[in-house]
Design a protein around this motif. Structure first.
Motif, PDB file in Angstrom:
ATOM      1  N   GLU A 193       0.824  -1.204   0.000  1.00  0.00           N
ATOM      2  CA  GLU A 193       0.000   0.000   0.000  1.00  0.00           C
ATOM      3  C   GLU A 193       0.860   1.258   0.000  1.00  0.00           C
ATOM      4  O   GLU A 193       0.457   2.293  -0.523  1.00  0.00           O
ATOM      5  CB  GLU A 193      -0.957  -0.005   1.200  1.00  0.00           C
ATOM      6  N   THR A 194       2.044   1.166   0.585  1.00  0.00           N
ATOM      7  CA  THR A 194       2.951   2.311   0.596  1.00  0.00           C
ATOM      8  C   THR A 194       3.333   2.704  -0.827  1.00  0.00           C
ATOM      9  O   THR A 194       3.491   3.887  -1.152  1.00  0.00           O
ATOM     10  CB  THR A 194       4.220   1.979   1.395  1.00  0.00           C
ATOM     11  N   VAL A 195       3.439   1.704  -1.707  1.00  0.00           N
ATOM     12  CA  VAL A 195       3.884   1.927  -3.085  1.00  0.00           C
ATOM     13  C   VAL A 195       2.725   2.278  -4.010  1.00  0.00           C
ATOM     14  O   VAL A 195       2.836   3.191  -4.846  1.00  0.00           O
ATOM     15  CB  VAL A 195       4.615   0.674  -3.617  1.00  0.00           C
ATOM     16  N   VAL A 196       1.594   1.560  -3.893  1.00  0.00           N
ATOM     17  CA  VAL A 196       0.504   1.716  -4.881  1.00  0.00           C
ATOM     18  C   VAL A 196      -0.826   2.139  -4.259  1.00  0.00           C
ATOM     19  O   VAL A 196      -1.815   2.291  -4.965  1.00  0.00           O
ATOM     20  CB  VAL A 196       0.302   0.413  -5.679  1.00  0.00           C
ATOM     21  N   GLY A 197      -0.873   2.313  -2.949  1.00  0.00           N
ATOM     22  CA  GLY A 197      -2.133   2.650  -2.302  1.00  0.00           C
ATOM     23  C   GLY A 197      -2.935   1.406  -1.965  1.00  0.00           C
ATOM     24  O   GLY A 197      -2.513   0.277  -2.253  1.00  0.00           O
ATOM     25  N   ALA A 198      -4.092   1.591  -1.361  1.00  0.00           N
ATOM     26  CA  ALA A 198      -4.933   0.466  -0.953  1.00  0.00           C
ATOM     27  C   ALA A 198      -5.632  -0.152  -2.159  1.00  0.00           C
ATOM     28  O   ALA A 198      -5.932   0.531  -3.143  1.00  0.00           O
ATOM     29  CB  ALA A 198      -5.978   0.934   0.062  1.00  0.00           C
ATOM     30  N   ARG A 199      -5.867  -1.457  -2.066  1.00  0.00           N
ATOM     31  CA  ARG A 199      -6.664  -2.126  -3.110  1.00  0.00           C
ATOM     32  C   ARG A 199      -8.066  -1.542  -3.118  1.00  0.00           C
ATOM     33  O   ARG A 199      -8.714  -1.452  -2.087  1.00  0.00           O
ATOM     34  CB  ARG A 199      -6.725  -3.630  -2.812  1.00  0.00           C
ATOM     35  N   ARG A 200      -8.568  -1.197  -4.289  1.00  0.00           N
ATOM     36  CA  ARG A 200      -9.892  -0.585  -4.385  1.00  0.00           C
ATOM     37  C   ARG A 200     -10.975  -1.641  -4.586  1.00  0.00           C
ATOM     38  O   ARG A 200     -12.064  -1.524  -4.028  1.00  0.00           O
ATOM     39  CB  ARG A 200      -9.927   0.431  -5.514  1.00  0.00           C
ATOM     40  N   VAL A 201     -10.693  -2.642  -5.405  1.00  0.00           N
ATOM     41  CA  VAL A 201     -11.678  -3.696  -5.658  1.00  0.00           C
ATOM     42  C   VAL A 201     -10.962  -5.032  -5.868  1.00  0.00           C
ATOM     43  O   VAL A 201      -9.782  -5.067  -6.231  1.00  0.00           O
ATOM     44  CB  VAL A 201     -12.553  -3.413  -6.906  1.00  0.00           C
ATOM     45  N   ARG A 202     -11.681  -6.102  -5.642  1.00  0.00           N
ATOM     46  CA  ARG A 202     -11.282  -7.433  -6.122  1.00  0.00           C
ATOM     47  C   ARG A 202     -12.444  -7.951  -6.964  1.00  0.00           C
ATOM     48  O   ARG A 202     -13.557  -8.125  -6.466  1.00  0.00           O
ATOM     49  CB  ARG A 202     -10.971  -8.382  -4.969  1.00  0.00           C
ATOM     50  N   ALA A 211       3.064   6.290 -12.932  1.00  0.00           N
ATOM     51  CA  ALA A 211       2.915   5.152 -13.838  1.00  0.00           C
ATOM     52  C   ALA A 211       4.249   4.681 -14.413  1.00  0.00           C
ATOM     53  O   ALA A 211       4.556   3.483 -14.425  1.00  0.00           O
ATOM     54  CB  ALA A 211       1.946   5.503 -14.961  1.00  0.00           C
ATOM     55  N   LYS A 212       5.058   5.606 -14.903  1.00  0.00           N
ATOM     56  CA  LYS A 212       6.332   5.234 -15.517  1.00  0.00           C
ATOM     57  C   LYS A 212       7.249   4.565 -14.503  1.00  0.00           C
ATOM     58  O   LYS A 212       7.888   3.540 -14.792  1.00  0.00           O
ATOM     59  CB  LYS A 212       7.007   6.472 -16.110  1.00  0.00           C
ATOM     60  N   THR A 213       7.300   5.107 -13.308  1.00  0.00           N
ATOM     61  CA  THR A 213       8.144   4.545 -12.250  1.00  0.00           C
ATOM     62  C   THR A 213       7.683   3.147 -11.870  1.00  0.00           C
ATOM     63  O   THR A 213       8.510   2.238 -11.672  1.00  0.00           O
ATOM     64  CB  THR A 213       8.121   5.455 -11.006  1.00  0.00           C
ATOM     65  N   LEU A 214       6.380   2.956 -11.777  1.00  0.00           N
ATOM     66  CA  LEU A 214       5.843   1.650 -11.398  1.00  0.00           C
ATOM     67  C   LEU A 214       6.095   0.612 -12.486  1.00  0.00           C
ATOM     68  O   LEU A 214       6.389  -0.550 -12.181  1.00  0.00           O
ATOM     69  CB  LEU A 214       4.341   1.768 -11.104  1.00  0.00           C
ATOM     70  N   ARG A 215       5.977   1.014 -13.741  1.00  0.00           N
ATOM     71  CA  ARG A 215       6.272   0.086 -14.837  1.00  0.00           C
ATOM     72  C   ARG A 215       7.712  -0.408 -14.751  1.00  0.00           C
ATOM     73  O   ARG A 215       7.997  -1.582 -14.976  1.00  0.00           O
ATOM     74  CB  ARG A 215       6.044   0.765 -16.189  1.00  0.00           C
ATOM     75  N   GLN A 216       8.606   0.494 -14.414  1.00  0.00           N
ATOM     76  CA  GLN A 216      10.005   0.119 -14.287  1.00  0.00           C
ATOM     77  C   GLN A 216      10.225  -0.759 -13.054  1.00  0.00           C
ATOM     78  O   GLN A 216      10.928  -1.778 -13.117  1.00  0.00           O
ATOM     79  CB  GLN A 216      10.857   1.384 -14.199  1.00  0.00           C
ATOM     80  N   ARG A 217       9.597  -0.375 -11.959  1.00  0.00           N
ATOM     81  CA  ARG A 217       9.793  -1.105 -10.702  1.00  0.00           C
ATOM     82  C   ARG A 217       9.298  -2.545 -10.800  1.00  0.00           C
ATOM     83  O   ARG A 217       9.907  -3.460 -10.253  1.00  0.00           O
ATOM     84  CB  ARG A 217       9.072  -0.368  -9.574  1.00  0.00           C
ATOM     85  N   PHE A 218       8.167  -2.758 -11.505  1.00  0.00           N
ATOM     86  CA  PHE A 218       7.566  -4.092 -11.569  1.00  0.00           C
ATOM     87  C   PHE A 218       7.717  -4.732 -12.953  1.00  0.00           C
ATOM     88  O   PHE A 218       6.936  -5.600 -13.322  1.00  0.00           O
ATOM     89  CB  PHE A 218       6.084  -4.005 -11.183  1.00  0.00           C
ATOM     90  N   ARG A 219       8.742  -4.338 -13.696  1.00  0.00           N
ATOM     91  CA  ARG A 219       8.910  -4.830 -15.065  1.00  0.00           C
ATOM     92  C   ARG A 219       9.078  -6.346 -15.126  1.00  0.00           C
ATOM     93  O   ARG A 219       8.694  -6.975 -16.122  1.00  0.00           O
ATOM     94  CB  ARG A 219      10.100  -4.149 -15.731  1.00  0.00           C
ATOM     95  N   ASP A 220       9.633  -6.939 -14.074  1.00  0.00           N
ATOM     96  CA  ASP A 220       9.859  -8.391 -14.086  1.00  0.00           C
ATOM     97  C   ASP A 220       8.610  -9.202 -13.771  1.00  0.00           C
ATOM     98  O   ASP A 220       8.644 -10.432 -13.819  1.00  0.00           O
ATOM     99  CB  ASP A 220      10.957  -8.769 -13.083  1.00  0.00           C
ATOM    100  N   PHE A 221       7.506  -8.519 -13.454  1.00  0.00           N
ATOM    101  CA  PHE A 221       6.286  -9.219 -13.038  1.00  0.00           C
ATOM    102  C   PHE A 221       5.085  -8.837 -13.899  1.00  0.00           C
ATOM    103  O   PHE A 221       3.945  -9.085 -13.525  1.00  0.00           O
ATOM    104  CB  PHE A 221       6.001  -8.925 -11.556  1.00  0.00           C
ATOM    105  N   GLN A 222       5.343  -8.245 -15.052  1.00  0.00           N
ATOM    106  CA  GLN A 222       4.266  -7.777 -15.918  1.00  0.00           C
ATOM    107  C   GLN A 222       3.885  -8.819 -16.966  1.00  0.00           C
ATOM    108  O   GLN A 222       4.734  -9.508 -17.510  1.00  0.00           O
ATOM    109  CB  GLN A 222       4.685  -6.501 -16.648  1.00  0.00           C
ATOM    110  N   THR A 223       2.598  -8.887 -17.242  1.00  0.00           N
ATOM    111  CA  THR A 223       2.082  -9.663 -18.369  1.00  0.00           C
ATOM    112  C   THR A 223       0.925  -8.875 -18.975  1.00  0.00           C
ATOM    113  O   THR A 223       0.331  -8.020 -18.305  1.00  0.00           O
ATOM    114  CB  THR A 223       1.568 -11.060 -17.952  1.00  0.00           C
ATOM    115  N   PRO A 224       0.556  -9.158 -20.213  1.00  0.00           N
ATOM    116  CA  PRO A 224      -0.613  -8.490 -20.794  1.00  0.00           C
ATOM    117  C   PRO A 224      -1.895  -8.952 -20.099  1.00  0.00           C
ATOM    118  O   PRO A 224      -1.987 -10.076 -19.613  1.00  0.00           O
ATOM    119  CB  PRO A 224      -0.593  -8.939 -22.262  1.00  0.00           C
ATOM    120  N   MET A 225      -2.875  -8.082 -20.069  1.00  0.00           N
ATOM    121  CA  MET A 225      -4.198  -8.414 -19.554  1.00  0.00           C
ATOM    122  C   MET A 225      -4.791  -9.556 -20.372  1.00  0.00           C
ATOM    123  O   MET A 225      -4.674  -9.579 -21.598  1.00  0.00           O
ATOM    124  CB  MET A 225      -5.083  -7.169 -19.656  1.00  0.00           C
TER     125      MET A 225
END
Length: 289
Positions: free
Chosen positions: A46-55, A112-126
């Protein structure tokens, strides 16, 4: 781009409901555990991306007693939220996709740009199978009140107390608890229609959810008394939708909202059946939206 194996599990007989398949509360508990593991692997917090809004969960194929469960998780930046975590539940014996969950976060657009870089190893297309279908992607209305809902025809279908066993590692009532309250209460919602318990039993039909979205508004903690007030929000020939609101009863504080798309299933053929005309008409007269 990698997808992470976040859960290895099994369907226990005691987790199955009257329809002889895994109860929805245990799908949510599996996704909750997979998410904990994914957070540990990735540093997502949550510190990085905030609280989950929905599941947002979609059910694609039944899981039944003895089935092997795996969940794989990843991050999609092309999903319905600024940052979307995708959890894919499969039957480990066949590889069949059984259910999907989308966890929605809305960090600032500038991140957004920072997060894409930070989590680049865990990304997949929707993946298309996980996309919202009968329920909108965004969080539920956080301003609903008990009095307003009841004035529209919503009714109380459950009362309970949050017990220590209902609390997650963060000290709050977990998703499984919210789902268990709603699944215990939902039979009373159906009972308001011509598709009563007697009708379902006589015809060999069952109550089945095909899509759900859980929005937490405020936390519930040990000792909190709560209730669920529910009403219908839409109807189609084979499906209808309803909304469950969880309130903490001491102050009538809204805690969570669960949106549901449901249908009637023939328990012998395991296929959806159309509602009787009188059920369609009855539900259409009771809509709270």
């Amino acid at each position: 781009m990698t997808i992470q194996a976040t859960l290895f599990s099994f369907v226990n007989r005691w987790e199955c409901d009257e329809n002889d398949h895994l109860n929805v509360q245990f799908y949510f508990s599996r996704f909750e555990e997979a998410d904990r593991q994914f957070r540990l692997m990735t540093g997502l917090s949550e510190t990085v991306v905030g609280a989950r809004r929905v599941r947002h969960v979609r059910y694609h194929k039944e899981m039944r007693t003895g089935d092997l469960i795996t969940v794989h998780s990843s991050i999609a930046f092309d999903g319905p939220h600024m940052l979307t975590v995708i959890h894919e539940m499969r039957d480990a014996a066949t590889g069949t996709l059984s259910a999907t969950a989308l966890d929605g976060y809305e960090p600032s657009a500038s991140a957004a740009k920072t997060l894409r870089q930070r989590f680049r190893d865990f990304q997949t297309p929707m993946i298309a199978e996980a996309g919202p279908r009968g329920i909108s992607a965004g969080p539920a209305n956080a301003r609903a009140t008990l009095a307003a809902l009841q004035s529209k025809g919503a009714q109380i279908v459950y009362r309970g107390t949050v017990l220590p066993r209902d609390i997650g590692p963060d000290g709050k009532a977990d998703d499984r608890f919210a789902l268990s309250c709603c699944t215990d209460g939902v039979a009373h919602v159906w009972q308001r229609t011509p598709m009563t318990h007697a009708y379902l039993t006589e015809n060999g039909f069952g109550r089945v959810a095909v899509e759900m979205k859980l929005t937490w508004i405020t936390p519930l903690k040990t000792g909190d008394a709560m209730l669920v007030v529910s009403g219908f929000t839409g109807v189609n020939p084979k499906t209808f939708s309803m909304r469950h609101h969880l309130f903490e009863t001491r102050t009538n504080r809204l805690a969570a909202v669960l949106d549901v798309v449901a249908l009637t299933m023939d328990l012998t053929r395991r296929v959806a059946v159309e509602q009787p005309d009188e059920a369609y008409q009855s539900i259409n007269k009771m809509l709270i939206d």
